[in-house]
Scaffold this motif. Sequence first.
Motif, PDB file in Angstrom:
ATOM      1  N   ASP A 200      49.694  46.493  -1.460  1.00 24.67           N
ATOM      2  CA  ASP A 200      48.258  46.747  -1.419  1.00 24.67           C
ATOM      3  C   ASP A 200      47.468  45.471  -1.711  1.00 24.67           C
ATOM      4  O   ASP A 200      47.992  44.381  -1.806  1.00 24.67           O
ATOM      5  CB  ASP A 200      47.896  47.837  -2.431  1.00 24.67           C
ATOM      6  N   GLY A 203      39.840  45.653  -2.849  1.00 25.59           N
ATOM      7  CA  GLY A 203      38.757  45.538  -1.877  1.00 25.59           C
ATOM      8  C   GLY A 203      39.073  46.264  -0.591  1.00 25.59           C
ATOM      9  O   GLY A 203      39.952  47.123  -0.542  1.00 25.59           O
ATOM     10  N   LEU A 204      38.356  45.900   0.462  1.00 23.31           N
ATOM     11  CA  LEU A 204      38.520  46.600   1.735  1.00 23.31           C
ATOM     12  C   LEU A 204      39.804  46.181   2.446  1.00 23.31           C
ATOM     13  O   LEU A 204      40.175  45.012   2.418  1.00 23.31           O
ATOM     14  CB  LEU A 204      37.323  46.316   2.631  1.00 23.31           C
ATOM     15  N   ASP A 205      40.444  47.128   3.098  1.00 30.10           N
ATOM     16  CA  ASP A 205      41.711  46.870   3.773  1.00 30.10           C
ATOM     17  C   ASP A 205      41.457  46.241   5.142  1.00 30.10           C
ATOM     18  O   ASP A 205      41.659  46.868   6.171  1.00 30.10           O
ATOM     19  CB  ASP A 205      42.506  48.169   3.908  1.00 30.10           C
ATOM     20  N   LEU A 206      41.042  44.980   5.139  1.00 27.36           N
ATOM     21  CA  LEU A 206      40.784  44.296   6.407  1.00 27.36           C
ATOM     22  C   LEU A 206      42.077  44.049   7.176  1.00 27.36           C
ATOM     23  O   LEU A 206      42.070  43.965   8.402  1.00 27.36           O
ATOM     24  CB  LEU A 206      40.062  42.966   6.161  1.00 27.36           C
ATOM     25  N   GLY A 208      44.631  46.091   7.582  1.00 26.23           N
ATOM     26  CA  GLY A 208      44.867  47.261   8.429  1.00 26.23           C
ATOM     27  C   GLY A 208      43.889  47.317   9.593  1.00 26.23           C
ATOM     28  O   GLY A 208      44.222  47.772  10.687  1.00 26.23           O
ATOM     29  N   LEU A 209      42.693  46.845   9.358  1.00 28.01           N
ATOM     30  CA  LEU A 209      41.667  46.855  10.403  1.00 28.01           C
ATOM     31  C   LEU A 209      42.031  45.872  11.518  1.00 28.01           C
ATOM     32  O   LEU A 209      41.856  46.162  12.702  1.00 28.01           O
ATOM     33  CB  LEU A 209      40.326  46.475   9.780  1.00 28.01           C
ATOM     34  N   CYS A 211      45.020  44.861  12.321  1.00 26.54           N
ATOM     35  CA  CYS A 211      46.201  45.321  13.062  1.00 26.54           C
ATOM     36  C   CYS A 211      45.760  46.367  14.093  1.00 26.54           C
ATOM     37  O   CYS A 211      45.201  47.405  13.738  1.00 26.54           O
ATOM     38  CB  CYS A 211      47.229  45.903  12.088  1.00 26.54           C
ATOM     39  N   GLN A 452      32.585  52.038  15.174  1.00 36.95           N
ATOM     40  CA  GLN A 452      33.624  51.037  15.448  1.00 36.95           C
ATOM     41  C   GLN A 452      33.003  49.738  15.955  1.00 36.95           C
ATOM     42  O   GLN A 452      33.402  48.638  15.546  1.00 36.95           O
ATOM     43  CB  GLN A 452      34.620  51.553  16.496  1.00 36.95           C
ATOM     44  N   VAL A 455      31.359  47.710  13.239  1.00 37.69           N
ATOM     45  CA  VAL A 455      32.358  46.971  12.464  1.00 37.69           C
ATOM     46  C   VAL A 455      32.864  45.773  13.275  1.00 37.69           C
ATOM     47  O   VAL A 455      33.018  44.663  12.758  1.00 37.69           O
ATOM     48  CB  VAL A 455      33.525  47.888  12.062  1.00 37.69           C
TER      49      VAL A 455
ATOM     50  N   ASP B 205      40.980  50.654  13.390  1.00 35.91           N
ATOM     51  CA  ASP B 205      41.538  51.571  12.393  1.00 35.91           C
ATOM     52  C   ASP B 205      40.555  51.751  11.235  1.00 35.91           C
ATOM     53  O   ASP B 205      40.769  51.265  10.130  1.00 35.91           O
ATOM     54  CB  ASP B 205      42.881  51.026  11.890  1.00 35.91           C
ATOM     55  N   LEU B 206      39.474  52.479  11.510  1.00 32.55           N
ATOM     56  CA  LEU B 206      38.482  52.703  10.464  1.00 32.55           C
ATOM     57  C   LEU B 206      39.029  53.611   9.366  1.00 32.55           C
ATOM     58  O   LEU B 206      38.600  53.541   8.216  1.00 32.55           O
ATOM     59  CB  LEU B 206      37.203  53.313  11.043  1.00 32.55           C
ATOM     60  N   GLY B 208      42.034  53.548   7.982  1.00 32.78           N
ATOM     61  CA  GLY B 208      42.672  52.697   6.978  1.00 32.78           C
ATOM     62  C   GLY B 208      41.646  51.924   6.169  1.00 32.78           C
ATOM     63  O   GLY B 208      41.834  51.662   4.987  1.00 32.78           O
ATOM     64  N   LEU B 209      40.551  51.580   6.810  1.00 37.00           N
ATOM     65  CA  LEU B 209      39.494  50.826   6.128  1.00 37.00           C
ATOM     66  C   LEU B 209      38.816  51.691   5.064  1.00 37.00           C
ATOM     67  O   LEU B 209      38.502  51.219   3.964  1.00 37.00           O
ATOM     68  CB  LEU B 209      38.477  50.355   7.167  1.00 37.00           C
ATOM     69  N   GLY B 212      40.639  53.579   0.220  1.00 40.87           N
ATOM     70  CA  GLY B 212      40.583  52.500  -0.755  1.00 40.87           C
ATOM     71  C   GLY B 212      39.236  51.803  -0.809  1.00 40.87           C
ATOM     72  O   GLY B 212      39.094  50.779  -1.478  1.00 40.87           O
ATOM     73  N   SER B 213      38.231  52.334  -0.134  1.00 40.33           N
ATOM     74  CA  SER B 213      36.933  51.647  -0.085  1.00 40.33           C
ATOM     75  C   SER B 213      36.012  52.086  -1.223  1.00 40.33           C
ATOM     76  O   SER B 213      34.852  51.689  -1.271  1.00 40.33           O
ATOM     77  CB  SER B 213      36.273  51.861   1.271  1.00 40.33           C
TER      78      SER B 213
END
Lengths: 479, 479
Positions: A200, A203-206, A208-209, A211, A452, A455, B205-206, B208-209, B212-213
């Motif tokens: 992990d 903060g934001l999971d960029l 995963g975004l 990918c 989407q 973003v 992949d919003l 996944g974003l 955890g946000s």
Amino acid sequence: MPDKIAFLPPKKSVLDRRDIIVADLSDLLPKGCLVSEPRGLVPFETDAFIAYRNVPLAVALPETTAQVAAILKYCSRYDIPVVPRGAGTSLSGGAIPQSDAVVIGLSKLSRILDVDYANRTATVQAGVTNLNISEAVSADGYFYAPDPSSQLACTIGGNIGMNSGGAHCLKYGVTTNNLLGVKLVLFDGTIIDLGGKALDAPGLDLLGLVCGSEGQLGIVTEATVRLIAKPEGARPVLFGFQSSEEAGSCVAEIIGTGIIPVAIEFMDKPAIEICEAFAHAGYPMDVEALLIVEVEGSEAEMDAMLASIIAIAGRHGVSTIRESQSANEAALIWKGRKSAFGATGRIADYICMDGTVPLSQLSYVLRKTGEIVARHGLRVANVFHAGDGNMHPLILYNINDPEDAARAEEAGNEILKLCVDAGGCLTGEHGVGIEKRDLMLHQFAQVDLDQQMTVRAAFDPHWIMNPSKVFPLEGRPAA
Amino acid sequence: MPDKIAFLPPKKSVLDRRDIIVADLSDLLPKGCLVSEPRGLVPFETDAFIAYRNVPLAVALPETTAQVAAILKYCSRYDIPVVPRGAGTSLSGGAIPQSDAVVIGLSKLSRILDVDYANRTATVQAGVTNLNISEAVSADGYFYAPDPSSQLACTIGGNIGMNSGGAHCLKYGVTTNNLLGVKLVLFDGTIIDLGGKALDAPGLDLLGLVCGSEGQLGIVTEATVRLIAKPEGARPVLFGFQSSEEAGSCVAEIIGTGIIPVAIEFMDKPAIEICEAFAHAGYPMDVEALLIVEVEGSEAEMDAMLASIIAIAGRHGVSTIRESQSANEAALIWKGRKSAFGATGRIADYICMDGTVPLSQLSYVLRKTGEIVARHGLRVANVFHAGDGNMHPLILYNINDPEDAARAEEAGNEILKLCVDAGGCLTGEHGVGIEKRDLMLHQFAQVDLDQQMTVRAAFDPHWIMNPSKVFPLEGRPAA
């Protein structure tokens, strides 16, 4: 297909400045790293989707992250579209350039930077091929799990762009489940690091975004991926059925029961015939549908899991069960499956769909797929990752017959809509690219797509990154 | 701690209009769903982090997604901060309100909407507790995998906000690996759907974003999660060592070898003593460190996996091995572990760190953690998810002694920086919240944080969603 608008209209301001752009880019790169001669550009006109082709403005082949950053900084300043490219194996047209674009090919970023067995990670440059990662760690007992059929050629950068899968993703997940970190160059040349070796990140999971973002959020130049220890043993087993419906319902029950083999691959009669003729894999020819189920672990573990699977198959009318008796036989079974696309290409042109459905809908969608293709007067072969519900109908047609091609495209669209309507989605592992871009409005409400795109714009405000892909050309925000 | 700036300064424009806001919100909600009386607001002043407390402006307890949307639409129009809240079990202060905020509590959204065994999914409202999901499907042989110690109380909405983990996440992954779809209400009341029952989804992949946000991208009102079939059997085994270093290196070798038990939990001597005194779990008392390793599957599978693990433990000086002999004994072993936080709370105040490190660094970080805490004249108990490298040092101190509290906080900060410097990160499963917000600059370069904040702003342009959390208050874009 050529009458459809596939690409954004080329920018005259870019085309008119071609010579200057080429000269400027040359200055940013080492000698021999910019392709601008017509003959040199030919290999970059299309990718494995092949439905469209464009000569790009130029092709940059940077050798370092800093060079990638310099090119992006330049292109963003002058509003020049950019199309990233790995090995060009995209099945959805993700790497097909537009004529005003600079292609950034990552093939020279081909070094494995770090292998860390204590943390089970490898850090590689974006142009390293998928198979190279596994080969580099094989002698030490490890492998990289996602295994697209194109793994001999396709690169990890392309895999990340498309969130690629493969036959063994049922147990190990697709790219996003095996990706721990990337170095990403943003549209303006800023270099950021996402993720790392630890579980992990705050903060934001960029990561995963990024990918699966199809080269629209930035260009990945390095990736840290998870290594998996090789199992003690692995055994593919063939299960033959007298109907696709029985095979489909068998898959649904296996997964529904909670058993997770490494792979469950499905082939219907046409696919079996095509693959067997090519690979002589020893597939049974007296069945209508075939499942390749691979289990792994110790002998005891494999025996236990197989016993459960065989019991389930019995309830779904299995007519043939054949366990591989040697490593050689196992390799042949997989060779047959993995050569399916190539073998099909020997007998006909085809387009390969990539819709994904909930497993409970598998039999229904298979039946309807057959009906749709037959209604268009075409043939279909089905060979796909059944355990994931990730279907790959191959629609056979003649690319030199425009009417045939139009029928194939229309049948493909109907099949993908069918998948969405059955609770599934347009793509499991091949990406949206050009191919499925205009179907995105069937998958999503405009409000979902808007979010989407908002973003996306947070990464690339002027839409220079691979801009003709993924999102329908209409309904985009004014850039 | 109170001298630190924990919250953004309250907006006078909001505080001055309190009565009007309360009246307006009342009109948007059914009777009894808005809390504005001082006594009623007390339970919402803080969460399980308890280091800070604020009386919020009001607490809305909507019963439907439409009501959540109406509140957000109203709050965004009038620039009123919003703090979403599940069960208030956050260990990082994620649900602590600011005094000008409307808390949106999701507790009334507590229905299980759909259980679909054919696709192994459950769709539930955000206020359903973690344990309720598993209980609802238990009789049919399924469970929901992530299992925070607070699972009796914590909600799936909170789990999604923090990307929560738990002891059994080593094999099954954390929340993001088990989340298939959400219904999300955006800051302006727009309702969007992300993901679904099928593998993957096209486009960005919003989903996944959002996982955890920490309530900053929108409010999740419904979630579709993966169900897992219960294994045939499960067996926790205790491994005692004479040093934490040996236990740590044993974990690294187990994982490095590729063996993935369901759980590997670590307890050091202080943690063993605290838990044993509370739960009488039968832990060995003559060891310095204890691993609880759980394997699952058929008897044969468990025996095979255990044999490998025992062989590895032998190479790391294991001094005690004790297999649970009954379901009762197994339950007791887990009761001891899962009550660690509560049992610690009986003997001292504590702050619980959540740093994560690459497994190769486990022994080193354990030793340095002990040194840091000792240097501050405090005690530490370590009890954590070792297989994931997700450490939970509990720093014991006296909350009523300001100097002690300051020392504990300083020691905690040093430990988290140690984790980051060892290649790890600030948080494995508890989130950033208020607690680790100012350490984010130790984890990330400003350019990395900037990109995260740009993406955040694409969801919430005026920063009304839980705005005092996650990102350092300085260095934010001008809103």
